[in-house]
Design an enzyme around this catalytic site. Structure first.
Site, PDB file in Angstrom:
ATOM      1  N   GLY A  14      -0.069 -77.460  -6.309  1.00  0.00           N
ATOM      2  CA  GLY A  14       1.172 -78.238  -6.291  1.00  0.00           C
ATOM      3  C   GLY A  14       1.131 -79.540  -5.513  1.00  0.00           C
ATOM      4  O   GLY A  14       2.180 -80.041  -5.091  1.00  0.00           O
ATOM      5  N   HIS A 110      -4.036 -85.644 -15.796  1.00  0.00           N
ATOM      6  CA  HIS A 110      -5.371 -85.083 -16.020  1.00  0.00           C
ATOM      7  C   HIS A 110      -6.404 -85.876 -15.208  1.00  0.00           C
ATOM      8  O   HIS A 110      -6.359 -87.112 -15.197  1.00  0.00           O
ATOM      9  CB  HIS A 110      -5.708 -85.135 -17.515  1.00  0.00           C
ATOM     10  CG  HIS A 110      -7.022 -84.503 -17.822  1.00  0.00           C
ATOM     11  ND1 HIS A 110      -7.198 -83.137 -17.824  1.00  0.00           N
ATOM     12  CD2 HIS A 110      -8.240 -85.045 -18.089  1.00  0.00           C
ATOM     13  CE1 HIS A 110      -8.470 -82.864 -18.085  1.00  0.00           C
ATOM     14  NE2 HIS A 110      -9.124 -84.001 -18.256  1.00  0.00           N
ATOM     15  N   ASP A 142       1.383 -83.790 -26.447  1.00  0.00           N
ATOM     16  CA  ASP A 142       1.584 -83.345 -27.831  1.00  0.00           C
ATOM     17  C   ASP A 142       0.954 -81.949 -27.951  1.00  0.00           C
ATOM     18  O   ASP A 142       0.662 -81.321 -26.935  1.00  0.00           O
ATOM     19  CB  ASP A 142       1.046 -84.376 -28.838  1.00  0.00           C
ATOM     20  CG  ASP A 142      -0.454 -84.580 -28.722  1.00  0.00           C
ATOM     21  OD1 ASP A 142      -1.124 -83.753 -28.052  1.00  0.00           O
ATOM     22  OD2 ASP A 142      -0.964 -85.548 -29.303  1.00  0.00           O
ATOM     23  N   GLU A 143       0.739 -81.511 -29.190  1.00  0.00           N
ATOM     24  CA  GLU A 143       0.295 -80.117 -29.322  1.00  0.00           C
ATOM     25  C   GLU A 143      -1.195 -79.912 -29.091  1.00  0.00           C
ATOM     26  O   GLU A 143      -1.673 -78.794 -29.099  1.00  0.00           O
ATOM     27  CB  GLU A 143       0.706 -79.578 -30.691  1.00  0.00           C
ATOM     28  CG  GLU A 143       2.189 -79.307 -30.740  1.00  0.00           C
ATOM     29  CD  GLU A 143       2.691 -79.050 -32.136  1.00  0.00           C
ATOM     30  OE1 GLU A 143       2.057 -78.251 -32.847  1.00  0.00           O
ATOM     31  OE2 GLU A 143       3.701 -79.667 -32.523  1.00  0.00           O
ATOM     32  N   GLU A 175      -4.209 -89.766  -8.378  1.00  0.00           N
ATOM     33  CA  GLU A 175      -3.222 -89.006  -9.168  1.00  0.00           C
ATOM     34  C   GLU A 175      -1.858 -89.101  -8.504  1.00  0.00           C
ATOM     35  O   GLU A 175      -0.830 -89.296  -9.157  1.00  0.00           O
ATOM     36  CB  GLU A 175      -3.631 -87.529  -9.288  1.00  0.00           C
ATOM     37  CG  GLU A 175      -4.871 -87.278 -10.122  1.00  0.00           C
ATOM     38  CD  GLU A 175      -5.169 -85.787 -10.262  1.00  0.00           C
ATOM     39  OE1 GLU A 175      -4.234 -84.993 -10.437  1.00  0.00           O
ATOM     40  OE2 GLU A 175      -6.357 -85.408 -10.205  1.00  0.00           O
TER      41      GLU A 175
END
Ligand code: GAR
Length: 204
Positions: A14, A110, A142-143, A175
């Site tokens: 986290g 990512h 997306d998928e 990040e």
């Protein structure tokens, strides 16, 4: 004016969740953290979210189909009028029901410059491939795994003495910068998506 509500989905440590909560607290991200959801009960990030006074939920994926699990999460998000969903180390692929329920309203972070090195262990993949520059990417979900339109990227140099740990640490630092920035961009009125490309005047 009411601030847009965001939800953060986690599976582990986290640290990106905290970076988002810090940005909200400091006014760099004009949003309200409505809920933090984890599919893993022992995720350390849940404790950190509760310490900050953010509501947390555990919705386990065990003994459920992907669709059943996704539907349960989507129902909780809709109940809270969530506008933007931020995946922050959420290690589950979202099914089509989830993605369609929040079209262009789900972000993922990512630890590589996508489309290079999708999937797990992106930093290890980068070292093994011998690239000299890697980094991190925030993209719309997306998928397909680590695939949707890119919102922000930041490059990180690979040093000769790098290990997976040292490289991961330097990428993680970046990040924490780009995730709140990207979330803020996506919430801007003029943010738009055209095919694989995303645009926002504030980024220019
Ligand atoms: C981060 O490095 C994030 O980029 C990565 O997991 C880590 C979670 O750390 N995500 C992925 O690899 C997704 N494919 P955190 O829990 O401390 O934010």
């Amino acid at each position: 004016m009411q601030k847009p509500k965001i939800a953060i989905l986690i599976s582990g440590r986290g640290s990106n969740l905290l970076a988002l909560l810090d940005a909200i607290r400091d006014g760099r991200l004009e949003a309200e953290a409505a809920v933090v959801i984890s599919n893993v009960e022992s995720a350390a990030g849940l404790v950190r979210a509760r310490e900050r006074g953010v509501e947390t939920l555990v919705i386990s994926h065990k003994n459920r189909t992907r669709e059943e699990h996704d539907r349960e999460i989507v129902a909780e998000l809709k109940r809270r009028d969530v506008e933007l969903v931020c995946l922050a180390g959420y290690m589950r692929l979202l099914g089509s029901f989830f993605v369609r329920s929040f079209e262009n309203r789900i972000l993922n972070i990512h630890p590589s410059l996508l489309p290079a090195f999708p999937g797990v262990d992106a930093q290890r993949q980068a070292l093994a491939h011998g690239v000299k520059i890697t980094g991190c990417t925030v993209h719309l979900v997306d998928e397909q795994l680590d695939h949707g339109p890119i919102v922000l990227q930041r490059a990180v140099e690979v040093l000769d003495h790098d290990t997976v740990e040292s490289l991961s640490a330097r990428i993680l630092e970046q990040e924490h910068h780009i995730y709140p920035e990207a979330a803020a961009l996506v919430l801007k009125k003029d943010f738009r998506v055209d095919g694989r490309r995303t645009f926002c005047q504030d980024r220019d």
